[in-house]
Structure formats: C-alpha cells, structure tokens
Design an enzyme around this catalytic site. Structure first.
Site: not given
Length: 254
Positions: A145, A159
């Site tokens: 990501s 996350y």
C-alpha cells in the site's frame, strides 16, 4: 495487435474473490494465463471463476486462509496439481482495520492485521518459493500500500504498520531469492476501485468528491490500472525488476 504475455502460464492470486484481487485474476486470464483464485469464502471465488470462463479464460477456485501456513502449502500443491506448475504468484489477500490512534489501537485488530497482512504474506511466500526454486524460478508480486512505507495519515496506525512490513518483506525476500531465479516485487496502490478505499458510510460518489481534493490526479486509481502494474512486474518485460515497490496512487506520495 496485442500478444498475450502469459499464455499457458500458471498464476496464483490470493484474495481473488472481489476488488483488486478479482481484477488482477481477470487481467492475467485475459492474457492467456491459467489462474488459481484463492480466498477464504467459496462463493465469491466461484463468481470470479465464472467471470473468467465467460470471457474465454481458464480458472480454478481454491479456498484457503493465508494466516494458516498449511493452507498456503496446500494451495500451492493444488495449483500445481491443477495446472502443472506455478509460474507467477500474486499475494493480494489482506484486511483493513482503522479508526484508532497508536495509543488506543485494539490488540485484537493488531493481531488480525499481523496474522493476515504480514504473517499471511510470509506463509504464501514460503510456499511459493519452495516450489519455484525447485522448478526453475518464477515471479511473485506482493500487494502492499502507499500507506505505510510511502505516506502516513493519522488514525490508520495498525494498517500502515502491516503494509510497511509487506514493503520490507518484499525487498528483503527479493535479495534472498533472486539467485534462485525468483523475482519478487510489490505494487503499492493508493485509493483504488475497491470497497477498502471507502470510508465508513461513504458512497462511491462521496469518495469521488473527496479524491478531487486529496489526490493530485483528482481521482482514485481504477482496478485495471492496478492490475496493469502487477502484470508488468510479473512479465518478462520486467526481467531486471527485483525488490521494486511500484507505487500507484495518483501522486499522493510524490
């Protein structure tokens, strides 16, 4: 005229029951690959297979939980049994947990993120590498990501840590196994055509308005754009790409 880059190659995509994983699986199948689609729930995987077959492609569905090491080993065995080998693997399975600062992050969510996003990638890598280094090599693409290694925002602590770990795992494993003929790289998407990029209660129209302000490009990335990056890194054209972390986020982390 276009020429399929993956004709008769065996490709495994985890987290392929929806979103980016499904788009990646469809893109490989459209370029001639035989695709093993994997995830925890059978019904969404069957839908992905049906979409691939409706377009004239070849796919098989296998249920597996990447948080369980034996599941990933079985998944690779099943893929090899179905298609005669494993040439490309895309480790896309992941979960999102947000809404908490570091000091308040729930330990249950922390364990879930580590089990699936980090240890799950390691489980898959180890099973894939074990086969590939015994059979002449291959290509692996991990889905990380832009959040984590490239950009950070408040409230997404766990996350971001988990995805930064995927970026680090990719680079370290790439150096460890390039001599085995295995190229390992990552794609780091920003907000993309996936439910994971929607905030709680947000509609796709709401997200489009928000992205006009948050992204230099003024929009999310399409699932097809993310898939194209994955296919490039898995292709022979990227033969010298080793440990690359390709950020596709419309300039957010530029």
């Amino acid at each position: 005229m276009s020429f399929p880059r993956f004709t008769d190659r065996a490709v495994l995509v985890t987290g392929a029951g929806s979103g980016l994983g499904r788009a990646i699986a469809l893109a490989f199948a459209a370029e001639g690959a035989r695709v093993a689609v994997a995830g925890r729930a059978a019904a969404p995987l069957d839908e992905t297979v049906a979409l691939i077959e409706a377009a004239g492609g070849t796919a098989r569905a296998f249920t597996a939980d990447v948080a369980v090491a034996e599941d990933t080993r079985r998944l690779v065995r099943d893929t090899v049994a179905a298609f005669g080998g494993l040439d490309v693997a895309v480790n896309n399975a992941g979960v999102f947990r947000g809404g908490h600062l570091a000091g308040d992050f729930p330990l249950e969510d922390w364990r879930t993120l580590l089990d699936i996003n980090v240890t799950g990638v390691l489980h898959a890598l180890q099973a894939e590498i074990a086969h590939m280094r015994a059979h002449g090599g291959g290509a692996i693409v991990n889905i990380a990501s832009n959040l984590g290694a490239h950009v950070r925002v408040p409230g997404l602590f766990g996350y971001q840590v988990s995805k930064a770990a995927v970026s680090a795992i990719t680079r370290a494993a790439a150096l460890d196994h390039v001599a085995d003929g295995i190229r390992i790289n990552a794609v780091s998407p920003g907000a993309a055509e996936s439910s994971m990029s929607l905030r709680p209660g947000e509609t796709e129209a709401d997200r489009a308005v928000r992205m006009k302000e948050e992204s230099p490009l003024g929009r999310i990335s399409s699932a097809a754009e993310i898939a194209a990056a994955v296919l490039y890194l898995a292709s022979d054209a990227a033969g010298s790409a080793v440990g690359t972390d390709l950020v596709i986020d419309g300039g957010v982390s530029a």
